[in-house]
Structure formats: C-alpha cells, structure tokens
Design a protein around this motif. Sequence first.
Motif, PDB file in Angstrom:
ATOM      1  N   ALA A 217       0.767  -1.336  -0.086  1.00 25.13           N
ATOM      2  CA  ALA A 217       0.283  -0.020  -0.029  1.00 25.13           C
ATOM      3  C   ALA A 217       0.909   1.370   0.216  1.00 25.13           C
ATOM      4  O   ALA A 217       2.068   1.213   0.520  1.00 25.13           O
ATOM      5  CB  ALA A 217      -0.778   0.082   1.170  1.00 25.13           C
ATOM      6  N   PRO A 218       0.449   2.481  -0.690  1.00 27.17           N
ATOM      7  CA  PRO A 218       1.234   3.574  -0.580  1.00 27.17           C
ATOM      8  C   PRO A 218       0.966   4.069   0.970  1.00 27.17           C
ATOM      9  O   PRO A 218      -0.017   3.769   1.847  1.00 27.17           O
ATOM     10  CB  PRO A 218       0.179   4.468  -1.350  1.00 27.17           C
ATOM     11  N   LEU A 219       1.983   4.723   1.663  1.00 29.77           N
ATOM     12  CA  LEU A 219       2.106   5.484   2.914  1.00 29.77           C
ATOM     13  C   LEU A 219       1.184   6.580   2.992  1.00 29.77           C
ATOM     14  O   LEU A 219       0.466   6.981   4.043  1.00 29.77           O
ATOM     15  CB  LEU A 219       3.417   5.818   3.446  1.00 29.77           C
ATOM     16  N   GLU A 220       0.805   7.360   1.811  1.00 28.35           N
ATOM     17  CA  GLU A 220      -0.206   8.433   1.916  1.00 28.35           C
ATOM     18  C   GLU A 220      -0.693   8.572   0.376  1.00 28.35           C
ATOM     19  O   GLU A 220      -0.583   7.767  -0.624  1.00 28.35           O
ATOM     20  CB  GLU A 220       0.667   9.734   1.906  1.00 28.35           C
ATOM     21  N   HIS A 221      -1.878   9.295   0.303  1.00 29.01           N
ATOM     22  CA  HIS A 221      -2.732   9.612  -0.837  1.00 29.01           C
ATOM     23  C   HIS A 221      -1.664   9.949  -2.016  1.00 29.01           C
ATOM     24  O   HIS A 221      -0.969  10.869  -1.843  1.00 29.01           O
ATOM     25  CB  HIS A 221      -3.698  10.505  -0.600  1.00 29.01           C
ATOM     26  N   GLN A 222      -1.790   9.454  -3.059  1.00 31.94           N
ATOM     27  CA  GLN A 222      -1.025   9.488  -4.363  1.00 31.94           C
ATOM     28  C   GLN A 222       0.344   9.447  -4.153  1.00 31.94           C
ATOM     29  O   GLN A 222       1.128   9.907  -4.828  1.00 31.94           O
ATOM     30  CB  GLN A 222      -1.551  10.853  -4.819  1.00 31.94           C
ATOM     31  N   GLY A 223       0.698   8.638  -3.142  1.00 28.32           N
ATOM     32  CA  GLY A 223       2.204   8.364  -2.906  1.00 28.32           C
ATOM     33  C   GLY A 223       2.564   7.055  -3.428  1.00 28.32           C
ATOM     34  O   GLY A 223       1.903   6.319  -4.132  1.00 28.32           O
ATOM     35  N   SER A 224       3.954   6.670  -3.312  1.00 26.88           N
ATOM     36  CA  SER A 224       4.315   5.623  -3.806  1.00 26.88           C
ATOM     37  C   SER A 224       4.131   4.431  -3.084  1.00 26.88           C
ATOM     38  O   SER A 224       3.943   4.465  -1.560  1.00 26.88           O
ATOM     39  CB  SER A 224       6.134   5.799  -3.764  1.00 26.88           C
ATOM     40  N   THR A 225       3.925   3.259  -3.710  1.00 26.50           N
ATOM     41  CA  THR A 225       3.883   1.899  -2.972  1.00 26.50           C
ATOM     42  C   THR A 225       5.030   1.399  -2.127  1.00 26.50           C
ATOM     43  O   THR A 225       6.082   1.501  -2.551  1.00 26.50           O
ATOM     44  CB  THR A 225       3.072   0.953  -3.657  1.00 26.50           C
ATOM     45  N   TYR A 226       4.528   1.088  -0.709  1.00 25.48           N
ATOM     46  CA  TYR A 226       5.363   0.291  -0.026  1.00 25.48           C
ATOM     47  C   TYR A 226       5.120  -1.084   0.614  1.00 25.48           C
ATOM     48  O   TYR A 226       3.872  -1.606   0.343  1.00 25.48           O
ATOM     49  CB  TYR A 226       5.819   1.300   1.397  1.00 25.48           C
ATOM     50  N   TYR A 227       6.232  -1.925   0.613  1.00 27.97           N
ATOM     51  CA  TYR A 227       5.909  -3.219   1.267  1.00 27.97           C
ATOM     52  C   TYR A 227       5.920  -2.934   3.138  1.00 27.97           C
ATOM     53  O   TYR A 227       6.843  -2.609   3.454  1.00 27.97           O
ATOM     54  CB  TYR A 227       7.240  -4.148   0.941  1.00 27.97           C
ATOM     55  N   HIS A 228       5.097  -3.534   3.576  1.00 24.41           N
ATOM     56  CA  HIS A 228       4.527  -3.220   4.876  1.00 24.41           C
ATOM     57  C   HIS A 228       4.459  -4.687   5.764  1.00 24.41           C
ATOM     58  O   HIS A 228       4.348  -5.667   5.199  1.00 24.41           O
ATOM     59  CB  HIS A 228       3.196  -2.581   5.250  1.00 24.41           C
ATOM     60  N   GLN A 229       4.732  -4.491   7.021  1.00 26.02           N
ATOM     61  CA  GLN A 229       4.345  -5.717   7.996  1.00 26.02           C
ATOM     62  C   GLN A 229       3.458  -4.951   9.055  1.00 26.02           C
ATOM     63  O   GLN A 229       3.553  -3.769   9.383  1.00 26.02           O
ATOM     64  CB  GLN A 229       5.539  -6.490   8.518  1.00 26.02           C
ATOM     65  N   GLU A 230       2.811  -5.727   9.733  1.00 25.88           N
ATOM     66  CA  GLU A 230       2.089  -5.449  11.285  1.00 25.88           C
ATOM     67  C   GLU A 230       1.221  -4.179  10.401  1.00 25.88           C
ATOM     68  O   GLU A 230       1.000  -3.235  11.467  1.00 25.88           O
ATOM     69  CB  GLU A 230       2.974  -5.141  12.112  1.00 25.88           C
ATOM     70  N   THR A 231       0.771  -3.998   9.511  1.00 22.80           N
ATOM     71  CA  THR A 231      -0.193  -2.838   9.176  1.00 22.80           C
ATOM     72  C   THR A 231      -1.700  -3.378   8.443  1.00 22.80           C
ATOM     73  O   THR A 231      -1.728  -4.374   7.985  1.00 22.80           O
ATOM     74  CB  THR A 231       0.522  -2.140   8.060  1.00 22.80           C
ATOM     75  N   PHE A 232      -2.648  -2.336   8.793  1.00 20.03           N
ATOM     76  CA  PHE A 232      -3.965  -2.717   8.338  1.00 20.03           C
ATOM     77  C   PHE A 232      -4.072  -1.643   7.264  1.00 20.03           C
ATOM     78  O   PHE A 232      -3.846  -0.614   7.254  1.00 20.03           O
ATOM     79  CB  PHE A 232      -4.899  -2.374   9.395  1.00 20.03           C
TER      80      PHE A 232
END
Length: 388
Positions: A365-380
């Motif tokens: 998911a991106p971290l912010e609106h219209q931002g670049s996508t990141y790979y996360h853990q422990e995130t909803f």
Amino acid sequence: MLKVVVGHSEDPESQDAIQEVLEQCSQDLAGVIPQAGILFAAIDFDHALILQEINQIFPEMDLIGCTTDGEISSVLGFQQDSLTLMLFCSDTVQISAGVGYKTKANPLASAHQAVQQATEKSTHAPKLCISIPASYLEDASTTDGELILQGLKLALGSQVPILGGTAGDQFRFKKTYQFFGKEVLTDSLPVLIFSGDIKFSYGVGCGWQPIGQQSIVTKAEGTVLYEVNGKSALEFYARYLGDRAPTAENPLAVYKENSHLYYMRVPNTYNVENGSINFLGNIPEQATIQITDISRDEVIMASEVSLKNALENYPGTEPEAVLLFSCCCRRWVLGTRAKEEYQLVKKLLSPEVPVCGFYTYGEFAPLEHQGSTYYHQETFVTLLLGTK
C-alpha cells in the motif's frame, strides 16, 4: 456502474462451503454476470475443487485468490478456517487478471508477465493493481516482497497504486497457494488490474508507537540488520528491551526519506555471535529507524484510522466495495481481540457495503494519498472502490 457481491462460509467441507458461497453470491447478483472475482481461502480446503465449482458457474470470469491466515467479510466478519469470495460486475470499469510464474527465482519477470497478461485484455490504461503473491514455497523458502513490488512498479509505472498482500498458510510458514482461474499455484504472482471509470482510495494504520531516539542504520544487507549508530542491532534493541528478545511485539519503524511517515519491519531471528537481527523485509542502509512499543488498544484502533484515512480521500460520494488486508502478526499479538479490527471498521460503513479481506504475510500500500507504494508488515490496509 459497479455491482459487488460477497459470499462467505465457515463450513469445513470444501464442497458444501463453496456451494454456500456461490448461492449467496448468485442470489445477490440477481442474474448479472460477474466480470472478475477474488477468493480468500483457509489452507486446508480442497482448492482445486473450489476453483472448478466457481468455473462451472462463471466460466468467463477472471479470478485470482490465495490462501490466508484468516478471512474477513461483511457476511461473517472475522473468521478462520473459512472461505470468502468477492465478485465484481461493471459496464464502465474494466477488471482483468494476470499471473506471473516462478516468482521467487525472477520476481521482476514474473511481475512483468502478470501485468502484461492483465493489461492485454483492457482498452484503457491501468489505474489500480491488486496483487496477492506467494510468500512461502514448497521448500518453506520465501519470496522477496520488496522485489515483487519493484517488479510491479516497473511493469505498471510508478503512478499506479498497488494494494494487497502476500498469501498465508495459517501461521505454519511452510507453503502458501495462489489461485488463477482454475489453477492452484505455489510460486506465482496473481494480479487484478482495474481501469476505466473506477474511483478508489486507500488508507493504512499500524498502531505501534515509536519510542526513544531516531537512529541511523549503519550496516545492513537485505533483510539482515547488523549495526545501528555503529553498534550491533542486538545492542540497539537491548537498550530499550533489556534482556527481552526482539519479537513481533516490538517491530522497527523505518522512515520514508525526509518524512515523518514510516513503514514497519518485524524481527524474525537473531544471531548472538555477531549481534545481527534478521527481519521479515529489507532494511536500507542509512535509513532512519526507531524501535516501537505496543498498546493493543492502539493496534486495534489503527483499523479505524486506516478506514477514516481512506474515506477522507475517496474521490466520489460513496464507496461501493471495501477490501481489507491485515497482517498475520497483528492477529497473533491481538489474539482473541483480532475480531475487533473488523468490528471497528463495520461501525463506520453502511451495512449495504460489501467487504472482503484476509490476514496476510506482508502488505502492499502507499503510505499516503497519491504516494509511492511500500511493502509493509503489521499494518492494516483499507481499499475503497466505487464509481459513484
């Protein structure tokens, strides 16, 4: 127009479960033929049988899916050992599926293959990608979520948001399955690409709070963190945790460059001899990091934060479908309270809005609106879809 329906069954028998799910979906479809679907299934079902049953009813439908560490829907809420299916119908939105093979050996080529197959079916440029790739393979080895994401960005272009999560196997960490049409796969990268008249927004939340001073990664290689501020990774953790071993209860916040925004990295194993810690995702050298502390109330509240963020950025009047991707580590640390994540989300949505999702082994998911996508853990992660 976008019509979305959901079916969900907790019947342990594969035949009975998929029949119940298809009956629920068919009743709500009221004769409309679905264009695409996404299936989330517990690990112990007969997945080949389930895919055959879906194909018999909807032979022309593009379908992707994966195994999970828990399932979520507006029909049954949070469940384990269940089966849930979301179907999409539209005359203005194009939704097409693709799949890449041999993802571990060549994630960039696999991503290109999946995106090319999906986009060849569409007459419009892609606007949104949902991906649910392999995590654990036949030999219990793992794919690289960062490289998968890199491949998808190269194939789609950096402006197309990528949402989703990696497949699960109910905390066994042995082998996960992915679905594409009638195929049951183990080392693949399925995608669902939306184009045309689609409106969407997304939000993320984690709930862990950074503590102590921000520090700099001075030595790291891939997923292994060796040094922070010139001292060993274990020394860095011991400063805050004392004799407690690094676990999923105290992940690292890794900051986006020159930003207050961060994504999470979960410690997996550690080496006492050299003081290194292996994480469930890459940690870049020179990144700014902080250790985090857990409040289970705030972790649960993060699902509400995620949804509210998505609602605030939704470009239309009202979403017509919701997809949720939550981390298996969240379910683990929350225990019996894991069901509260969806209960909070449900309170903020109209009862008529179909919801579907699963517990993943890593989120996109991106971290912010219209931002670049990141790979996360422990995130909803919350994804809202609609045409209104």
